[in-house]
Design a protein around this motif. Structure first.
Motif, mmCIF file in Angstrom:
data_model
loop_
_atom_site.group_PDB
_atom_site.id
_atom_site.type_symbol
_atom_site.label_atom_id
_atom_site.label_comp_id
_atom_site.label_asym_id
_atom_site.label_seq_id
_atom_site.Cartn_x
_atom_site.Cartn_y
_atom_site.Cartn_z
ATOM 1 N N ARG A 1 -10.640 -1.092 -6.193
ATOM 2 C CA ARG A 1 -10.984 -2.520 -6.352
ATOM 3 C C ARG A 1 -9.901 -3.416 -5.742
ATOM 4 N N LYS A 2 -8.635 -3.034 -5.924
ATOM 5 C CA LYS A 2 -7.523 -3.808 -5.364
ATOM 6 C C LYS A 2 -7.577 -3.769 -3.826
ATOM 7 N N LEU A 3 -7.893 -2.596 -3.256
ATOM 8 C CA LEU A 3 -8.015 -2.469 -1.803
ATOM 9 C C LEU A 3 -9.201 -3.282 -1.281
ATOM 10 N N GLU A 4 -10.277 -3.354 -2.054
ATOM 11 C CA GLU A 4 -11.436 -4.164 -1.679
ATOM 12 C C GLU A 4 -11.101 -5.652 -1.743
ATOM 13 N N GLN A 5 -10.457 -6.070 -2.825
ATOM 14 C CA GLN A 5 -10.130 -7.487 -3.016
ATOM 15 C C GLN A 5 -9.124 -7.982 -1.986
ATOM 16 N N SER A 6 -8.214 -7.115 -1.547
ATOM 17 C CA SER A 6 -7.215 -7.522 -0.561
ATOM 18 C C SER A 6 -7.773 -7.504 0.860
ATOM 19 N N GLY A 7 -8.983 -6.954 1.030
ATOM 20 C CA GLY A 7 -9.601 -6.925 2.350
ATOM 21 C C GLY A 7 -9.290 -5.683 3.156
ATOM 22 N N VAL A 8 -8.494 -4.769 2.628
ATOM 23 C CA VAL A 8 -8.234 -3.513 3.344
ATOM 24 C C VAL A 8 -9.554 -2.764 3.496
ATOM 25 N N ILE A 9 -10.296 -2.663 2.415
ATOM 26 C CA ILE A 9 -11.648 -2.100 2.464
ATOM 27 C C ILE A 9 -12.604 -3.284 2.589
ATOM 28 N N ARG A 10 -13.288 -3.366 3.739
ATOM 29 C CA ARG A 10 -14.188 -4.496 3.999
ATOM 30 C C ARG A 10 -15.612 -4.230 3.548
ATOM 31 N N GLY A 11 -15.968 -2.980 3.350
ATOM 32 C CA GLY A 11 -17.331 -2.667 2.942
ATOM 33 C C GLY A 11 -17.625 -1.201 3.159
ATOM 34 N N TYR A 12 -18.861 -0.828 2.919
ATOM 35 C CA TYR A 12 -19.307 0.550 3.046
ATOM 36 C C TYR A 12 -20.576 0.564 3.892
ATOM 37 N N LYS A 13 -20.721 1.565 4.757
ATOM 38 C CA LYS A 13 -21.864 1.636 5.654
ATOM 39 C C LYS A 13 -22.415 3.054 5.694
ATOM 40 N N CYS A 14 -23.592 3.132 6.248
ATOM 41 C CA CYS A 14 -24.116 4.448 6.581
ATOM 42 C C CYS A 14 -24.165 4.514 8.104
ATOM 43 N N CYS A 15 -23.821 5.630 8.669
ATOM 44 C CA CYS A 15 -23.787 5.799 10.123
ATOM 45 C C CYS A 15 -25.107 6.399 10.586
ATOM 46 N N LEU A 16 -25.725 5.754 11.557
ATOM 47 C CA LEU A 16 -27.017 6.185 12.060
ATOM 48 C C LEU A 16 -26.878 6.787 13.451
ATOM 49 N N ASP A 17 -27.778 7.686 13.779
ATOM 50 C CA ASP A 17 -27.825 8.271 15.116
ATOM 51 C C ASP A 17 -28.774 7.425 15.963
ATOM 52 N N MET B 1 0.847 -1.165 0.000
ATOM 53 C CA MET B 1 0.000 0.000 0.000
ATOM 54 C C MET B 1 0.900 1.239 0.000
ATOM 55 N N ASP B 2 0.704 2.088 -0.978
ATOM 56 C CA ASP B 2 1.519 3.295 -1.068
ATOM 57 C C ASP B 2 0.726 4.516 -0.597
ATOM 58 N N ASN B 3 1.328 5.697 -0.734
ATOM 59 C CA ASN B 3 0.711 6.923 -0.247
ATOM 60 C C ASN B 3 -0.624 7.212 -0.945
ATOM 61 N N LYS B 4 -0.729 6.945 -2.242
ATOM 62 C CA LYS B 4 -1.994 7.176 -2.964
ATOM 63 C C LYS B 4 -3.102 6.297 -2.385
ATOM 64 N N ASP B 5 -2.765 5.030 -2.080
ATOM 65 C CA ASP B 5 -3.752 4.131 -1.474
ATOM 66 C C ASP B 5 -4.209 4.675 -0.122
ATOM 67 N N ARG B 6 -3.270 5.180 0.661
ATOM 68 C CA ARG B 6 -3.608 5.748 1.965
ATOM 69 C C ARG B 6 -4.535 6.957 1.816
ATOM 70 N N LEU B 7 -4.262 7.790 0.842
ATOM 71 C CA LEU B 7 -5.117 8.956 0.595
ATOM 72 C C LEU B 7 -6.517 8.522 0.153
ATOM 73 N N ILE B 8 -6.574 7.472 -0.647
ATOM 74 C CA ILE B 8 -7.872 6.948 -1.093
ATOM 75 C C ILE B 8 -8.676 6.454 0.099
ATOM 76 N N ILE B 9 -8.058 5.645 0.962
ATOM 77 C CA ILE B 9 -8.833 5.105 2.084
ATOM 78 C C ILE B 9 -9.185 6.190 3.104
ATOM 79 N N GLU B 10 -8.346 7.193 3.264
ATOM 80 C CA GLU B 10 -8.711 8.317 4.142
ATOM 81 C C GLU B 10 -9.955 9.016 3.598
ATOM 82 N N ALA B 11 -9.966 9.273 2.308
ATOM 83 C CA ALA B 11 -11.116 9.947 1.691
ATOM 84 C C ALA B 11 -12.372 9.088 1.790
ATOM 85 N N LEU B 12 -12.250 7.793 1.533
ATOM 86 C CA LEU B 12 -13.415 6.909 1.578
ATOM 87 C C LEU B 12 -13.935 6.706 3.005
#
Length: 151
Positions: free
Chosen positions: A39-55, A1-12
């Motif tokens: 897609r590579k971050l998703e396939q490797s399991g770094v990104i496990r999914g997407y959620k909505c945060c509820l109050d 994982m390089d700096n661009k990947d880190r920036l992507i996951i921070e943004a996501l």
């Protein structure tokens, strides 16, 4: 994982619904390489999914309880029974195996203390392998992080 990947996951982490074109533009990338990295971050399991945060309060859950659970025995069977049972109670939002005087720490949301008492008596305490439960009511949440550091 390089700096661009880190920036992507921070943004996501901050906005999982950001448009690929907007994310790519903010990182000085074109859409296709940005999407390929995601897609590579998703396939490797770094990104496990997407959620909505509820109050929870907007849904009527005004009380948060942290309960320490001790099992009757430290056997594998008791642990499996507890874990298979506790996951079926939707008001239990977290469950962790811990070290110390207790075996598990669970986080429970309830509409009020009477609701928690009902959950405790009718669902949680009926799990056969439980020896003891010690509950602590959360007075105020100072903060909750849904993001992880990426460095």
């Amino acid at each position: 994982m390089d700096n661009k990947d880190r920036l992507i996951i921070e943004a996501l982490q901050n906005n999982g619904r950001i448009a690929i074109s907007e994310l790519a533009a903010s990182l000085n990338m074109s859409d296709t390489p940005c999407l390929r990295r995601i897609r590579k971050l998703e396939q490797s399991g770094v990104i496990r999914g997407y959620k909505c945060c509820l109050d929870p309060k907007k849904l009527g859950y005004h009380v948060v309880i942290h309960a320490f659970v001790s099992l009757k025995s430290n056997s594998e069977e008791a642990g499996e029974l507890f874990e298979k049972s506790i996951v079926n109670i939707p008001q239990v939002t977290e469950c962790s195996v811990i070290i110390g005087h207790h075996d598990y720490l669970i986080k429970v949301v309830a509409k009020d203390l009477a609701h928690y008492e009902s959950l405790l008596k009718k669902q949680i305490s009926t799990i056969d392998c439980i020896a003891k439960i010690e509950s602590t009511v959360e007075l105020k949440s100072v903060f909750q992080r849904s993001t992880l550091p990426t460095d």
